[in-house]
Structure formats: C-alpha cells, structure tokens
Design a protein around this motif. Structure first.
Motif: not given
Length: 186
Positions: A128-129, A131, A133, A137, A177
């Motif tokens: 996940s990015y 992170n 968040f 994310t 998302t």
C-alpha cells in the motif's frame, strides 16, 4: 535530447515535455509491474509513466492491438519481431494480441529516467502507498486470469472493516483506494 547519446523512448518523452512545457507533473513512478499473459499485457505503476518502448518476439500471423488511451501508440512488425512505442499510456491494458509472445527488450520511463519493472504472470498484491497514510491508501492487485476475487480490509482483531472488491475480475492490474476516514486511528 537527454544527453546520453542514445535515441530511445526517454528522448521522445523529453521532447513531448518540452513541447507542452510540462513541468507540473504528478509524482514520477519509481517502479512498475507488468502483467504478462498469453494474449495481453497490462501495466501498473506507483506514479507517472511517460513512455514504453518494447520489442516482442512471436510466431507468424501475429496481430497486436495497442491501447488508444495514450498520447502516442504505434508499432512496427518485421518478420517475427514487433517493436512498439507508447507515450503517456492512460490505460492499464497496454495491448492485446492474437497469439502468444515473448518480451525481448523493454524500457519503461517516467518523465526523466527508466523505472524498475517487475514482471508478473501470477496473482500478487502490492504494497500500500502511501504508508503510513492519512486518511487513504492505494494498493494494487495483479489478476492473471478471469476469476472470482474478494479484496477485504481487516482490523487487528480479524474483523472485516471494508470490502474493496467482490466479484469476477478479468486479467489485469487493478488499483484499489481505501479511505479510512471513518475508522479510528491505529
């Protein structure tokens, strides 16, 4: 154009950025994942992809259909080799084909340089990015075949707190998302 004395997709992206005077880019991608299947190729990245240059090897009668959702999409086939170029692809599906192929050479670039590429032909769940968040994310999922998929978010007690996807998914790289603004922190 970029000073490395080699003409390739980086020069094309550099020229496009000069023409459009495009300095206000979203964040450049640092890595990308290609989902390789017998009859298609899909791309997912963690930011802006400026261009793709690729050489494919294949048998006789090979037909390819590039995405039209890009600034430039073109290819040249000579004998059993196809070279393709895409500038600013906007779709996950890069191309579909009539038969199997092998990637001989490839270069995927952001606005300035080549990015790291991972090849995949199996199910995979990306990191996940961003992170950590706050409050949302994004996570990618590589689906190599048409199948029933469920993507759920669990809390530390093992309870389902959200369902991001549930149902049949086609082969592709998906991006989900999750917005945790309704969740307690931690």
């Amino acid at each position: 154009l970029n000073g490395d004395e080699v003409i390739n997709i980086i020069d094309v992206v550099y020229l496009i950025n000069l023409v459009f005077n495009d300095v206000a880019r979203l964040a450049d991608a640092t890595n990308a994942t290609l989902l390789v299947s017998d009859y298609s190729l899909a791309l997912s990245s963690n930011g802006y992809i400026g261009g793709i240059q690729m050489t494919l090897s294949h048998g006789e009668g090979f037909e390819i259909e590039l995405t039209e959702k890009s600034l430039i999409s073109d290819y040249l086939t000579t004998d059993n080799t196809t070279t393709l170029v895409l500038v600013e692809p906007l779709d996950n599906i890069i191309f579909t084909t009539s038969s199997s192929y092998e990637i001989v050479d490839m270069m995927i670039v952001n606005s300035q340089k080549e990015v790291e590429v991972n090849l995949s032909s199996e199910f995979s769940l990306g990191h996940s990015y961003p992170n950590p968040f706050n409050p949302s994310t994004t996570i990618s999922l590589t689906v190599p075949m048409t199948t029933n998929v469920s993507v759920k978010v669990y809390n530390l007690m093992g309870q389902v707190v959200d369902v991001l996807s549930s149902g049949v998914l086609e082969p592709n790289i998906y991006s989900f998302t999750w917005n945790a603004s309704d969740m307690s922190s931690g």
